[in-house]
Design a protein around this motif. Structure first.
Motif, PDB file in Angstrom:
ATOM      1  N   TYR A 182       0.830  -1.204   0.000  1.00 54.12           N
ATOM      2  CA  TYR A 182       0.000   0.000   0.000  1.00 54.12           C
ATOM      3  C   TYR A 182       0.865   1.255   0.000  1.00 54.12           C
ATOM      4  N   ASP A 183       0.482   2.208  -0.847  1.00 59.44           N
ATOM      5  CA  ASP A 183       1.143   3.517  -0.915  1.00 59.44           C
ATOM      6  C   ASP A 183       0.072   4.528  -1.320  1.00 59.44           C
ATOM      7  N   ALA A 184      -0.314   5.412  -0.408  1.00 56.80           N
ATOM      8  CA  ALA A 184      -1.370   6.388  -0.689  1.00 56.80           C
ATOM      9  C   ALA A 184      -1.041   7.238  -1.911  1.00 56.80           C
ATOM     10  N   GLY A 185       0.241   7.469  -2.182  1.00 57.79           N
ATOM     11  CA  GLY A 185       0.647   8.272  -3.332  1.00 57.79           C
ATOM     12  C   GLY A 185       0.466   7.573  -4.669  1.00 57.79           C
ATOM     13  N   ASP A 186       0.130   6.292  -4.657  1.00 51.89           N
ATOM     14  CA  ASP A 186      -0.054   5.516  -5.890  1.00 51.89           C
ATOM     15  C   ASP A 186      -1.478   5.656  -6.442  1.00 51.89           C
ATOM     16  N   TYR A 187      -2.340   6.368  -5.744  1.00 55.42           N
ATOM     17  CA  TYR A 187      -3.754   6.437  -6.103  1.00 55.42           C
ATOM     18  C   TYR A 187      -4.125   7.740  -6.803  1.00 55.42           C
ATOM     19  N   TYR A 188      -4.972   7.619  -7.824  1.00 53.48           N
ATOM     20  CA  TYR A 188      -5.742   8.740  -8.344  1.00 53.48           C
ATOM     21  C   TYR A 188      -7.139   8.580  -7.751  1.00 53.48           C
ATOM     22  N   GLN A 189      -7.526   9.471  -6.853  1.00 54.97           N
ATOM     23  CA  GLN A 189      -8.843   9.412  -6.226  1.00 54.97           C
ATOM     24  C   GLN A 189      -9.857  10.286  -6.967  1.00 54.97           C
ATOM     25  N   ASP A 190      -9.364  11.214  -7.780  1.00 53.67           N
ATOM     26  CA  ASP A 190     -10.207  12.143  -8.518  1.00 53.67           C
ATOM     27  C   ASP A 190     -10.246  11.723  -9.989  1.00 53.67           C
ATOM     28  N   TYR A 191     -11.446  11.485 -10.522  1.00 53.20           N
ATOM     29  CA  TYR A 191     -11.575  10.983 -11.888  1.00 53.20           C
ATOM     30  C   TYR A 191     -11.002  11.957 -12.912  1.00 53.20           C
TER      31      TYR A 191
END
Length: 149
Positions: free
Chosen positions: A129-138
């Motif tokens: 897990y790495d929070a920086g690996d996510y795009y949360q905004d489409y």
């Protein structure tokens, strides 16, 4: 202490890269058995395992894309629908068999919906897990996806 491998740079994904994979199924009158080996049945070495369960009716999960992490989703119990998007084009996959899984490469937006009562979604991931690996905004995902070659 060992160092973790740095994440590879994101690549543009295509919906053709998303695919259902049939897992080994060993039938037995006492109950069937399915197993998964990283690098053999899924196209990556497994670094993380998590599962979603007790999802209330009408709720959805996901709603993000991963920059570098590959995932493999399995309905180990019940059913749900995975909606995938490579940057504007969407496709739906219905998962309801514990010996089939859905491979998701990086840079694919995913939403998981229509969970049946008692559904359990098992997720195998290629990276911790790495929070920086996510795009949360489409919209941010769409912009980043367009910039990739």
């Amino acid at each position: 202490m060992s160092k973790s491998n740095p994440a590879p740079p994101p690549k543009r994904a295509r919906l053709q890269d998303v695919r259902m994979i049939e897992l080994p199924k060993i039938p037995d009158p006492r109950g069937n058995l399915t197993f998964i080996e990283g690098g053999r049945h899924v196209p990556f070495e497994i670094q993380r395992v998590f599962y979603l369960y007790d999802v209330p009716g009408g709720e959805s999960r996901g709603g993000h894309a991963l920059k570098t992490t590959e995932q493999f989703l399995i309905a180990v119990s019940g059913s749900f629908t995975v909606v995938v998007d490579s940057g504007g084009t969407r496709q739906r996959y219905f998962l309801n068999r514990s010996y089939f899984g859905l491979y998701l490469p990086p840079m694919i937006w995913r939403e998981i919906e229509d969970f049946s009562s008692g559904a359990v979604c098992l997720v195998l991931a290629s990276r911790p897990y790495d929070a920086g690996d996510y795009y949360q905004d489409y919209q941010e995902f769409l912009e980043a996806s367009r910039q990739l070659q």
